[in-house]
Design a protein around this motif. Structure first.
Motif, mmCIF file in Angstrom:
data_model
loop_
_atom_site.group_PDB
_atom_site.id
_atom_site.type_symbol
_atom_site.label_atom_id
_atom_site.label_comp_id
_atom_site.label_asym_id
_atom_site.label_seq_id
_atom_site.Cartn_x
_atom_site.Cartn_y
_atom_site.Cartn_z
ATOM 1 N N VAL A 267 22.740 16.851 -25.427
ATOM 2 C CA VAL A 267 23.275 15.503 -25.572
ATOM 3 C C VAL A 267 24.727 15.492 -25.077
ATOM 4 O O VAL A 267 25.515 16.372 -25.414
ATOM 5 C CB VAL A 267 23.207 15.043 -27.042
ATOM 6 N N THR A 269 28.427 14.131 -24.999
ATOM 7 C CA THR A 269 29.327 13.453 -25.930
ATOM 8 C C THR A 269 30.732 13.261 -25.378
ATOM 9 O O THR A 269 31.594 12.729 -26.073
ATOM 10 C CB THR A 269 29.411 14.235 -27.253
ATOM 11 N N ASP A 282 15.015 12.477 -19.222
ATOM 12 C CA ASP A 282 15.683 11.826 -20.350
ATOM 13 C C ASP A 282 17.111 12.352 -20.471
ATOM 14 O O ASP A 282 17.336 13.553 -20.647
ATOM 15 C CB ASP A 282 14.925 12.089 -21.654
ATOM 16 N N THR A 284 20.637 11.683 -22.624
ATOM 17 C CA THR A 284 21.161 11.003 -23.805
ATOM 18 C C THR A 284 22.678 11.147 -23.882
ATOM 19 O O THR A 284 23.212 12.249 -23.744
ATOM 20 C CB THR A 284 20.535 11.573 -25.096
ATOM 21 N N LYS A 286 26.052 10.110 -26.333
ATOM 22 C CA LYS A 286 26.504 9.647 -27.646
ATOM 23 C C LYS A 286 28.029 9.625 -27.657
ATOM 24 O O LYS A 286 28.675 10.666 -27.538
ATOM 25 C CB LYS A 286 25.981 10.552 -28.760
ATOM 26 N N LYS A 308 15.780 8.297 -17.465
ATOM 27 C CA LYS A 308 15.793 7.434 -18.643
ATOM 28 C C LYS A 308 17.106 7.687 -19.371
ATOM 29 O O LYS A 308 17.270 8.694 -20.057
ATOM 30 C CB LYS A 308 14.601 7.748 -19.545
ATOM 31 N N GLU A 310 19.776 6.867 -22.130
ATOM 32 C CA GLU A 310 19.937 6.225 -23.437
ATOM 33 C C GLU A 310 21.359 6.455 -23.934
ATOM 34 O O GLU A 310 21.862 7.580 -23.901
ATOM 35 C CB GLU A 310 18.927 6.784 -24.445
ATOM 36 N N PHE A 311 21.980 5.371 -24.401
ATOM 37 C CA PHE A 311 23.360 5.449 -24.872
ATOM 38 C C PHE A 311 23.427 5.056 -26.341
ATOM 39 O O PHE A 311 22.962 3.989 -26.737
ATOM 40 C CB PHE A 311 24.264 4.529 -24.045
ATOM 41 N N TYR A 312 24.004 5.953 -27.134
ATOM 42 C CA TYR A 312 24.221 5.692 -28.551
ATOM 43 C C TYR A 312 25.708 5.460 -28.772
ATOM 44 O O TYR A 312 26.525 6.350 -28.541
ATOM 45 C CB TYR A 312 23.756 6.876 -29.411
ATOM 46 N N THR A 347 21.029 0.719 -24.242
ATOM 47 C CA THR A 347 21.821 1.088 -25.406
ATOM 48 C C THR A 347 20.921 0.990 -26.624
ATOM 49 O O THR A 347 20.206 0.004 -26.799
ATOM 50 C CB THR A 347 23.039 0.158 -25.563
ATOM 51 N N ILE A 348 20.971 1.994 -27.488
ATOM 52 C CA ILE A 348 20.002 2.087 -28.574
ATOM 53 C C ILE A 348 20.405 1.304 -29.810
ATOM 54 O O ILE A 348 19.578 0.629 -30.418
ATOM 55 C CB ILE A 348 19.759 3.570 -28.950
#
Length: 468
Positions: A267, A269, A282, A284, A286, A308, A310-312, A347-348
């Motif tokens: 992930v 960061t 995928d 990710t 964060k 894919k 995905e942004f937290y 964005t999740i």
């Protein structure tokens, strides 16, 4: 009306004068020292020397763009075509010295998120019976960050290419900027005030007898501008003028040596450099303590193949975080970016009741010359991002699906800003192609500064006036 103008001028004069008196507090000392250094020049023209000192000090203030933003914005906000007189005196020691500073601003010119205007300044000084003046011509420029926050789609030219023939330019897309509709078919119009609690749709297409609705724009009813005026909200703009320019995104630049490459097996960061072919599948992100900037160097082309993303946005305080993809050219030639049919960006954790995102927290930016392609092959292609390509030519393939399903098949949830947009139609025997944008506003941007206003002044001409 006259009282309003005088009041406006007086307010401006007081604001400018207050700062000038502070800055010019030591001007008498400067004046005296210059006189002692050049007594002959002083004897020949005390008024000119004093006028030069005033103009030079004023120019120093206007050129200090970081420290004097409030002053510069005040200078640039005077009413058009109304001379504003700002009077000042160096000190009581020179009671016979009269100084007049008159600023006259021309009409404001708008270009995207940038406004400019020419402002003429005349400093006139009277010493005893001698009158001298200095003339200067400035250009004031004000930029709202790097983004057009109130548009779903903006381009200086938006064109249509039928049957996938990208080499044959068709009729320009025609946007209906005044009418909102309740439904995606565009049969029931809706008053703008009713949009506060309801979804609304606008359409763009080719006017050939019947209006061909190719470009669909959706506005979520939860988005409510303070003035409830939607006439200039989420509208598509087509100036059909490629000579216009869109301001580059501010406050982002190429990475320094301290920025690492992005890890491909964990992930992400922190800010990093896109790691070429290692970045796939995928991915990710964060953001906890700071925004994440992903630097994307492009030597020739950059392809987002089936990624894919995905942004937290982990909100640990009241300051939201954003994810930026900042692409830049590694050569002097035009570069390419391609989003393939299986790529997604989302964005999740800022969703609302219906599962859609309330804000855009992902920004994809490139200030260089580039060609962008959004491809579609009947795959679900959802990109939730604010795309900002001030020099970009965007090719967007339409979807070969039923028009009632376009929003699920080929859409951007966010915004698309580019210099030129090409809508390339793909169709079969039974269905035409469609594209769609669900307007989702970017959250108030912090470190990216797209929500702030910066102002600057450029000196174009400086000359001495005649003797009076």
């Amino acid at each position: 009306m006259r009282k309003d103008k005088r009041g406006m001028a007086l307010i401006t004069a007081i604001a400018v004068l207050a700062l000038m008196l502070i800055l010019f507090g030591g001007l008498a000392m400067i004046y005296s020292s210059q006189v002692s250094r050049n007594k002959l020049e002083h004897e020949q023209s005390q008024a000119m020397l004093l006028a030069q000192s005033y103009m030079e000090m004023l120019n120093d203030v206007l050129m200090d763009q970081e420290a004097q933003q409030d002053f510069i914005k005040e200078f640039g906000s005077i009413r058009s075509n109304v001379p504003v007189e700002i009077s000042a005196s160096i000190s009581e020691e020179y009671p016979k010295h009269q100084v007049k500073i008159i600023a006259t601003a021309q009409d404001v010119k708008y270009n995207g998120n940038t406004k400019t205007r020419d402002i003429k300044v005349k400093v006139t000084v009277t010493v005893d019976d001698e009158v001298r003046s200095i003339l200067a011509n400035y250009t004031y420029k004000e930029v709202v960050g790097g983004a057009l926050l109130d548009y779903a789609v903006y381009a200086n030219k938006i064109n249509f290419y039928s049957n996938g023939d990208k080499d044959k330019e068709g009729d320009p897309i025609i946007f209906n900027n005044s009418t909102w509709y309740k439904d995606r078919k565009g049969t029931q119009s809706i008053a703008s005030k009713q949009l506060i609690n309801a979804d609304g749709y606008k359409f763009g297409g080719i006017e050939r007898g019947n209006f061909d609705k190719i470009f669909h724009i959706k506005k979520n009813g939860e988005i409510n501008p303070e003035n409830d005026d939607f006439s200039g909200f989420a509208q598509a703009v087509n100036h059909a003028d490629l000579s216009r320019s869109i301001a580059p995104w501010d406050r982002l630049s190429e990475p320094d040596e301290s920025i690492p490459y992005c890890p491909s097996d964990s992930v992400i960061t922190q800010s990093c450099i896109w790691n070429g072919d290692e970045m796939a599948g995928d991915i990710t992100f964060k953001a906890v303590d700071n925004d994440i900037v992903v630097y994307v160097p492009i030597d020739d082309e950059f392809e987002l193949n089936g990624a894919k993303i995905e942004f937290y946005n982990i909100e640990t305080d009241e300051t939201p975080k954003q994810l930026y993809f900042y692409a830049y050219s590694d050569n002097e030639d035009r570069v390419e970016i391609e989003f393939d049919e299986k790529s997604t960006i989302t964005t999740i954790n800022n969703t609302i009741d219906d599962g859609s995102n309330e804000y855009v927290d992902v920004f994809f930016i490139c200030n260089d010359d580039l060609d962008v392609e959004f491809k579609n092959e009947n795959e679900k292609n959802q990109l939730e991002a604010y795309f900002y390509f001030p020099k970009g030519k965007v090719k967007w393939e339409t979807s070969k699906v039923d028009k009632e399903r376009y929003k699920d098949e080929n859409r951007i949830r966010g915004c698309l800003i580019a210099q030129e947009i090409m809508i390339v139609e793909k169709q079969n025997d039974s269905h035409k192609g469609y594209v769609g944008i669900d307007y989702v506003p970017p959250r108030a941007v912090q470190s990216g500064d797209s929500g702030t206003t910066s102002a600057s002044v450029t000196l174009n001409r400086y000359e001495e006036g005649g003797k009076s």
